[in-house]
Design an enzyme around this catalytic site. Structure first.
Site, PDB file in Angstrom:
ATOM      1  N   LYS A  13       0.836  -1.209   0.000  1.00 58.34           N
ATOM      2  CA  LYS A  13       0.000   0.000   0.000  1.00 58.34           C
ATOM      3  C   LYS A  13       0.868   1.255   0.000  1.00 58.34           C
ATOM      4  CE  LYS A  13      -1.924  -1.022   3.966  1.00 58.34           C
ATOM      5  NZ  LYS A  13      -1.278  -2.307   4.257  1.00 58.34           N
ATOM      6  N   ARG A  88      -9.464   1.260   8.524  1.00 57.65           N
ATOM      7  CA  ARG A  88      -9.105  -0.166   8.601  1.00 57.65           C
ATOM      8  C   ARG A  88     -10.012  -0.938   9.537  1.00 57.65           C
ATOM      9  NH1 ARG A  88      -3.134   0.425   8.935  1.00 57.65           N
ATOM     10  NH2 ARG A  88      -2.790  -1.742   9.397  1.00 57.65           N
ATOM     11  N   ARG A 127      11.820  -5.911   4.504  1.00 54.30           N
ATOM     12  CA  ARG A 127      11.558  -4.469   4.386  1.00 54.30           C
ATOM     13  C   ARG A 127      12.577  -3.662   5.194  1.00 54.30           C
ATOM     14  NH1 ARG A 127       5.829  -1.975   5.364  1.00 54.30           N
ATOM     15  NH2 ARG A 127       5.947  -3.196   7.279  1.00 54.30           N
ATOM     16  N   ARG A 160      11.504  -1.910  10.738  1.00 58.43           N
ATOM     17  CA  ARG A 160      10.424  -1.463  11.610  1.00 58.43           C
ATOM     18  C   ARG A 160      10.266  -2.415  12.777  1.00 58.43           C
ATOM     19  NH1 ARG A 160       5.218   0.173   8.117  1.00 58.43           N
ATOM     20  NH2 ARG A 160       4.196  -1.158   9.641  1.00 58.43           N
ATOM     21  N   ARG A 171      -0.492  -9.169  13.093  1.00 64.41           N
ATOM     22  CA  ARG A 171      -1.052  -8.115  12.245  1.00 64.41           C
ATOM     23  C   ARG A 171      -1.914  -8.711  11.141  1.00 64.41           C
ATOM     24  NH1 ARG A 171       4.235  -5.276  10.595  1.00 64.41           N
ATOM     25  NH2 ARG A 171       2.937  -4.040   9.210  1.00 64.41           N
TER      26      ARG A 171
HETATM   27  P1  AP5 Z   1       4.909  -1.653   1.831  1.00 65.78           P
HETATM   28  O1  AP5 Z   1       4.606  -0.761   0.677  1.00 65.78           O
HETATM   29  O2  AP5 Z   1       5.711  -1.096   2.953  1.00 65.78           O
HETATM   30  O3  AP5 Z   1       3.558  -2.327   2.363  1.00 65.78           O
HETATM   31  P2  AP5 Z   1       2.326  -1.742   3.174  1.00 65.78           P
HETATM   32  O4  AP5 Z   1       1.097  -2.345   2.576  1.00 65.78           O
HETATM   33  O5  AP5 Z   1       2.411  -0.245   3.259  1.00 65.78           O
HETATM   34  O6  AP5 Z   1       2.597  -2.439   4.557  1.00 65.78           O
HETATM   35  P3  AP5 Z   1       2.569  -1.869   6.035  1.00 65.78           P
HETATM   36  O7  AP5 Z   1       3.290  -2.842   6.879  1.00 65.78           O
HETATM   37  O8  AP5 Z   1       3.004  -0.442   6.073  1.00 65.78           O
HETATM   38  O9  AP5 Z   1       1.049  -1.977   6.305  1.00 65.78           O
HETATM   39  P4  AP5 Z   1       0.373  -1.985   7.667  1.00 65.78           P
HETATM   40  O10 AP5 Z   1      -1.019  -1.769   7.256  1.00 65.78           O
HETATM   41  O11 AP5 Z   1       0.599  -3.172   8.491  1.00 65.78           O
HETATM   42  O12 AP5 Z   1       1.160  -0.836   8.454  1.00 65.78           O
HETATM   43  P5  AP5 Z   1       0.748   0.667   8.821  1.00 65.78           P
HETATM   44  O13 AP5 Z   1       1.988   1.465   8.840  1.00 65.78           O
HETATM   45  O14 AP5 Z   1      -0.389   1.106   8.004  1.00 65.78           O
HETATM   46  O15 AP5 Z   1       5.614  -2.960   1.258  1.00 65.78           O
HETATM   47  C1  AP5 Z   1       6.070  -3.991   2.115  1.00 65.78           C
HETATM   48  C2  AP5 Z   1       7.423  -4.544   1.631  1.00 65.78           C
HETATM   49  O16 AP5 Z   1       7.265  -5.176   0.371  1.00 65.78           O
HETATM   50  C3  AP5 Z   1       8.490  -3.454   1.406  1.00 65.78           C
HETATM   51  O17 AP5 Z   1       9.747  -3.968   1.749  1.00 65.78           O
HETATM   52  C4  AP5 Z   1       8.397  -3.156  -0.093  1.00 65.78           C
HETATM   53  O18 AP5 Z   1       9.618  -2.660  -0.586  1.00 65.78           O
HETATM   54  C5  AP5 Z   1       8.041  -4.537  -0.652  1.00 65.78           C
HETATM   55  N1  AP5 Z   1       7.201  -4.464  -1.846  1.00 65.78           N
HETATM   56  C6  AP5 Z   1       6.196  -3.583  -2.124  1.00 65.78           C
HETATM   57  N2  AP5 Z   1       5.620  -3.837  -3.310  1.00 65.78           N
HETATM   58  C7  AP5 Z   1       6.267  -4.942  -3.807  1.00 65.78           C
HETATM   59  C8  AP5 Z   1       6.108  -5.725  -5.007  1.00 65.78           C
HETATM   60  N3  AP5 Z   1       5.163  -5.440  -5.933  1.00 65.78           N
HETATM   61  N4  AP5 Z   1       6.940  -6.799  -5.152  1.00 65.78           N
HETATM   62  C9  AP5 Z   1       7.883  -7.107  -4.221  1.00 65.78           C
HETATM   63  N5  AP5 Z   1       8.077  -6.402  -3.088  1.00 65.78           N
HETATM   64  C10 AP5 Z   1       7.268  -5.340  -2.866  1.00 65.78           C
HETATM   65  O19 AP5 Z   1       0.253   0.465  10.302  1.00 65.78           O
HETATM   66  C11 AP5 Z   1       1.119   0.080  11.342  1.00 65.78           C
HETATM   67  C12 AP5 Z   1       0.370   0.024  12.657  1.00 65.78           C
HETATM   68  O20 AP5 Z   1      -0.168   1.330  12.962  1.00 65.78           O
HETATM   69  C13 AP5 Z   1      -0.858  -0.896  12.688  1.00 65.78           C
HETATM   70  O21 AP5 Z   1      -0.498  -2.233  12.977  1.00 65.78           O
HETATM   71  C14 AP5 Z   1      -1.685  -0.230  13.798  1.00 65.78           C
HETATM   72  O22 AP5 Z   1      -1.180  -0.568  15.054  1.00 65.78           O
HETATM   73  C15 AP5 Z   1      -1.441   1.246  13.579  1.00 65.78           C
HETATM   74  N6  AP5 Z   1      -2.440   1.864  12.681  1.00 65.78           N
HETATM   75  C16 AP5 Z   1      -2.188   2.476  11.485  1.00 65.78           C
HETATM   76  N7  AP5 Z   1      -3.330   2.923  10.946  1.00 65.78           N
HETATM   77  C17 AP5 Z   1      -4.337   2.624  11.823  1.00 65.78           C
HETATM   78  C18 AP5 Z   1      -5.736   2.814  11.819  1.00 65.78           C
HETATM   79  N8  AP5 Z   1      -6.370   3.408  10.801  1.00 65.78           N
HETATM   80  N9  AP5 Z   1      -6.436   2.354  12.873  1.00 65.78           N
HETATM   81  C19 AP5 Z   1      -5.832   1.740  13.905  1.00 65.78           C
HETATM   82  N10 AP5 Z   1      -4.506   1.508  13.967  1.00 65.78           N
HETATM   83  C20 AP5 Z   1      -3.765   1.951  12.936  1.00 65.78           C
HETATM   84 MG    MG Z   2       2.781   1.112   4.844  1.00 69.70          MG
END
Ligand code: AP5
Ligand code: MG
Ligand code: ZN
Length: 214
Positions: A13, A88, A127, A160, A171
């Site tokens: 994402k 989410r 990552r 991270r 997660r």
């Molecule tokens: P990446 O682009 O980093 O993936 P992502 O979908 O952004 O994954 P996240 O881990 O950031 O998602 P998340 O939803 O768990 O975390 P968030 O920060 O939102 O890609 C992942 C890896 O794959 C990278 O190494 C990249 O280079 C590689 N990659 C990408 N595309 C590729 C491809 N096509 N092929 C190969 N490799 C590829 O949330 C973190 C925490 O914050 C949550 O757990 C929660 O505690 C809190 N939080 C955030 N938002 C909320 C909310 N709205 N409500 C409640 N809690 C929240």
């Molecule tokens: Mg992300």
């Protein structure tokens, strides 16, 4: 253009949202990034969020929803924005739909980046993130030019805190329980578009652009 990115943790994402934000010159708003920036700056919000994030749990809605609504009211969001990681949960989505309706607005696209669970742990363990500019890399799939160093700004890359395999599994469970229902929610709204997130990142991007320009 108001876009919501859906998908499991590690689906890509953030990677795609960055590229879309650049191409269309709209802000990329990631609630996860906002919480991590707050933690880095030692704010009360950051410290509160940390306990949940480190355990792979969701931060409570009351810490999340108002923050997003304040953010999208800022001037740079006038042309649109791309939300990554919000909403989410169904309550967050309902809150957001109502907040938009109060402004006579609605989500234009909910893009679901589809990646099966088997691929996720791999993606997460490789990552690396730049703590200075927020760029994301993967040690194998999307490596920086020089190992451990950000291409954009030269800062040392970090892993991270919540990318440890046991936290990733948690997660994923939280994703299936609480976030996946949003696929039906946005399908019913008529704005859901799925893309195959297992393809190369440039191909995934091309698929998304096709959807946005159709
Ligand atoms: P990446 O682009 O980093 O993936 P992502 O979908 O952004 O994954 P996240 O881990 O950031 O998602 P998340 O939803 O768990 O975390 P968030 O920060 O939102 O890609 C992942 C890896 O794959 C990278 O190494 C990249 O280079 C590689 N990659 C990408 N595309 C590729 C491809 N096509 N092929 C190969 N490799 C590829 O949330 C973190 C925490 O914050 C949550 O757990 C929660 O505690 C809190 N939080 C955030 N938002 C909320 C909310 N709205 N409500 C409640 N809690 C929240
Ligand atoms: Mg992300
Ligand atoms: Zn950087």
């Amino acid at each position: 253009m108001k876009i919501v990115m859906l998908g499991a943790p590690g689906a890509g994402k953030g990677t795609q949202a960055d590229m879309i934000a650049q191409k269309y010159d709209i802000p990329h708003i990631s609630t996860g990034d906002i919480f991590r920036a707050n933690l880095k700056n030692g704010t009360e919000l950051g410290l509160k969020a940390k306990t949940y994030m480190d355990a792979g749990q969701l931060v409570p809605d009351e810490l999340t929803c108002d923050l997003v609504v304040d953010r999208i009211a800022q001037d740079d969001c006038a042309k649109g924005y791309i939300l990554d990681g919000f909403p989410r949960t169904i309550p967050q989505a309902e809150f957001f739909t109502a907040a938009l309706a109060a402004r006579n607005e609605r989500v234009d696209y909910a893009i679901d980046v589809e990646v099966p669970d088997e691929n996720i742990v791999n993606r997460m363990s490789g990552r690396r993130a730049c703590p200075a500019c927020g760029a994301t890399y993967h040690m194998v799939y999307i490596p920086p030019k020089q190992e451990g160093v950000c291409d954009n700004c030269g800062a040392a890359l970090i892993q991270r805190n919540d990318d440890k395999p046991e936290t990733v599994l948690n997660r994923l469970k939280v994703y299936h329980d609480q976030t996946q229902p949003l696929i039906d929610y946005y399908t019913e709204m008529g704005v859901l578009k799925g893309v195959d997130g297992t393809k190369d990142m440039k191909e995934v991007f091309a698929d998304i652009v096709k959807i946005l320009e159709d």
